[in-house]
Scaffold this active site. Structure first.
Site, PDB file in Angstrom:
ATOM      1  CD  GLU A   1      -2.866  -1.076   2.415  1.00 56.13           C
ATOM      2  OE1 GLU A   1      -2.663  -0.232   3.314  1.00 56.13           O
ATOM      3  OE2 GLU A   1      -3.757  -1.943   2.486  1.00 56.13           O
TER       4      GLU A   1
ATOM      5  CG  HIS B   1      -4.329   7.939 -28.803  1.00 53.94           C
ATOM      6  ND1 HIS B   1      -3.317   7.784 -29.731  1.00 53.94           N
ATOM      7  CD2 HIS B   1      -5.358   7.198 -29.266  1.00 53.94           C
ATOM      8  CE1 HIS B   1      -3.717   6.968 -30.688  1.00 53.94           C
ATOM      9  NE2 HIS B   1      -4.962   6.593 -30.427  1.00 53.94           N
TER      10      HIS B   1
ATOM     11  CG  ASP C   1      -1.930   5.630 -36.725  1.00 57.08           C
ATOM     12  OD1 ASP C   1      -1.812   6.869 -36.596  1.00 57.08           O
ATOM     13  OD2 ASP C   1      -1.691   4.831 -35.807  1.00 57.08           O
TER      14      ASP C   1
ATOM     15  CE  LYS D   1      -0.638   1.888 -35.526  1.00 55.09           C
ATOM     16  NZ  LYS D   1       0.098   2.582 -34.483  1.00 55.09           N
TER      17      LYS D   1
END
Ligand code: R5P
Length: 301
Positions: A39, A130, A173, A196
């Protein structure tokens, strides 16, 4: 300025110090340790009562544990009577799972955002999120959120060291076209966006290059993880006779020896930022984040 205080998680301590130096906002130090059972313990040291507290945290490489650490810090500063919690996330994780691609999957991008909000976050700042199926950051977060871009800074850095002449800017891409276009606005260039296909976590295929070639190219993407995407594009460019290939990437996760693989593959240079602490960052996003925070939180409201 009086109202803004910075603090940090272990994912972005160095960057938080830079932002503090540039902005002049004081930095509240954080003591951390781990209990024998794993923890986490945190304690924020400093005066944050009545202040807007910006917690700088990047969620790279161990995002789950860094999220718990962020939540503990957010609760700590709330408990100290801060006015607002501002989540400053130079690198935000889980954004690529922005759809349930298969039945039974989680919509991870939303889940991560909900957990951040549930930690008591009033506003979010990030860099080159993103964004693909979610078109804007406001579709991901319900609290006010700002997505800054490091692409102009990366492009300017490239220009300072480039031999001149027209450059081929390549996005691997469709989602990379937003970043490639931002770079192409700064660098005299022609821009091409490939397609891509992802075949697995470590396997991608990119479409062939078409059209006229330049003697130099830059590959632009938001992040490098295994390096496979950049390597594939690099291979295509080298096969086409491009002499110099550089990569402009905001977030360098660089797992599994990615940097060495890129250099061995013939990459001239990786121009990247410090959103994730790494040895290759030549561009700091600290001024970008400092400016945004000063603009939005510098008054004595
Ligand atoms: C995904 O679409 C991202 O924009 C990057 O292209 C990807 O995450 C890079 O991953 P890797 O370096 O493992 O190919």
């Amino acid at each position: 300025m009086r109202n803004l205080v910075l603090t940090y998680g272990s994912g972005a301590e160095r960057l938080a110090r830079r932002i503090s130096q540039i902005s002049g906002a004081p930095l509240a130090e954080v003591k951390r340790r781990q209990f024998p059972d794993g923890e986490q313990y945190v304690r924020v040291c400093g005066n944050v009562s009545g202040k807007d507290v910006a917690i700088v945290q990047s969620f790279a490489l161990s995002p789950d544990s860094l999220l718990v650490e962020y939540s503990l810090i957010a609760d700590a500063v709330r408990g100290m009577g801060c006015r607002q919690v501002i989540g400053v996330f130079p690198y935000l994780a889980y954004a690529r799972q922005d759809e349930r691609f298969n039945e039974g999957e989680a919509l991870s991008a939303k889940v991560f955002a909900r957990l951040i909000e549930a930690s008591g976050t009033d506003a979010v700042y990030t860099v080159d999120l993103h964004l693909h199926r979610f078109r804007t950051i406001n579709e991901v977060f319900e609290v006010p959120a700002t997505n800054l871009s490091a692409m102009p800074l990366l492009a300017e850095n490239y220009l300072r060291h480039s031999p001149g002449g027209r450059v081929l800017v390549v996005g691997p891409d469709s989602e990379s076209s937003q970043w490639a276009k931002a770079v192409a606005e700064v660098i005299p260039s022609v821009c091409t966006i490939l397609e891509k296909e992802r075949l697995g976590d470590r396997e991608v295929r990119v479409s062939d290059l078409s059209g006229g070639m330049c003697s130099a190219a830059v590959i632009v993407d938001d992040m490098i993880s295994t390096g496979k995407t950049i390597l594939e594009v690099l291979g295509k460019l080298k096969e086409s006779g491009v002499g110099r290939v550089d990569a402009l990437v905001t977030h360098s996760l660089l797992v599994e020896g990615a940097y060495s693989k890129l250099r061995e593959g013939g990459l001239n240079s990786l121009i990247t930022t410090d959103t994730i602490d790494n040895d290759y960052a030549s561009v700091s996003v600290a001024p970008l984040l400092a400016d945004a925070l000063l603009r939005d939180f510098a008054s004595d409201r």
